[in-house]
Design a protein around this motif. Structure first.
Motif, PDB file in Angstrom:
ATOM      1  N   ASN A 107      46.143  37.742  39.689  1.00  0.00           N
ATOM      2  CA  ASN A 107      46.081  38.180  38.322  1.00  0.00           C
ATOM      3  C   ASN A 107      44.708  37.710  38.030  1.00  0.00           C
ATOM      4  O   ASN A 107      44.624  36.534  37.653  1.00  0.00           O
ATOM      5  N   GLU A 108      43.716  38.775  38.004  1.00  0.00           N
ATOM      6  CA  GLU A 108      42.273  38.484  37.478  1.00  0.00           C
ATOM      7  C   GLU A 108      42.050  38.917  36.238  1.00  0.00           C
ATOM      8  O   GLU A 108      41.677  40.171  36.153  1.00  0.00           O
ATOM      9  N   GLY A 109      41.994  38.288  35.277  1.00  0.00           N
ATOM     10  CA  GLY A 109      41.747  38.563  34.083  1.00  0.00           C
ATOM     11  C   GLY A 109      42.698  39.826  33.351  1.00  0.00           C
ATOM     12  O   GLY A 109      42.097  40.679  32.627  1.00  0.00           O
ATOM     13  N   ARG A 111      44.240  41.988  35.351  1.00  0.00           N
ATOM     14  CA  ARG A 111      44.123  43.160  36.043  1.00  0.00           C
ATOM     15  C   ARG A 111      44.654  42.460  37.672  1.00  0.00           C
ATOM     16  O   ARG A 111      44.253  41.490  38.046  1.00  0.00           O
ATOM     17  N   SER A 145      35.901  36.745  42.193  1.00  0.00           N
ATOM     18  CA  SER A 145      36.623  35.346  41.794  1.00  0.00           C
ATOM     19  C   SER A 145      36.966  34.932  43.313  1.00  0.00           C
ATOM     20  O   SER A 145      37.310  35.561  44.296  1.00  0.00           O
TER      21      SER A 145
END
Length: 155
Positions: A107-109, A111, A145
């Motif tokens: 889960n990147e921000g 998304r 990231s």
């Protein structure tokens, strides 16, 4: 002069304080140890690759060697050094680290991204999973990231 007996209330209070401290150490200990296990050695591509080689070891011995967190001690150096450079793409990361060991959903921000992972070993010290480096790439193909994740089972 007669000695006064040790007050029972003080003894109970000391026992309670000891139990609270012991419980706090049991809860925070693995987290504190894991933090120190993931730093301490400088990253070099040679050391990174050598940490995963088994050089003719039996499969069981190879698995044990890979579980020793030999890559994990380089994580902080890797994240603050080579992986902190802007503009890295998947090819340049693979050149640096070798082929990934798999993928994980991160889960990147807000998304969900399918990111490449490289196993570090069992760095927590409590044997509840495998630690890994995750590297995610954005729509433009450059690194978006990178960080540490815990996998509850090998991927």
């Amino acid at each position: 002069m007669a000695q006064r007996p040790f007050p029972r209330r003080v003894g109970i209070g000391l026992g309670v304080v000891f139990l609270i401290a012991l419980t706090a150490l049991a809860i925070a200990g693995p987290w504190l140890w894991r933090g120190t296990a993931l730093r301490g050695a400088d990253f070099t591509p040679e050391a990174w690759h050598a940490a995963w080689l088994c050089g003719g070891l039996e499969p069981e011995s190879c698995a044990q060697r890979r579980g020793e967190c030999r890559r994990g001690v380089m994580l902080e150096s890797l994240l603050t050094g080579p992986l902190a450079q802007p503009g890295l793409n998947r090819e340049s990361v693979a050149t640096l680290l070798g082929a990934p060991n798999g993928q994980a959903t991160i889960n990147e921000g807000g998304r969900l991204r399918h990111c490449d992972i490289w196993r570090l070993g069992a760095c927590s010290g409590i044997g509840d999973g495998i630690d890994a480096l995750h590297v995610c790439f954005g729509p433009d193909g450059t690194l978006s990231s990178a960080g540490h994740i815990r996998l509850m089972q090998e991927t």
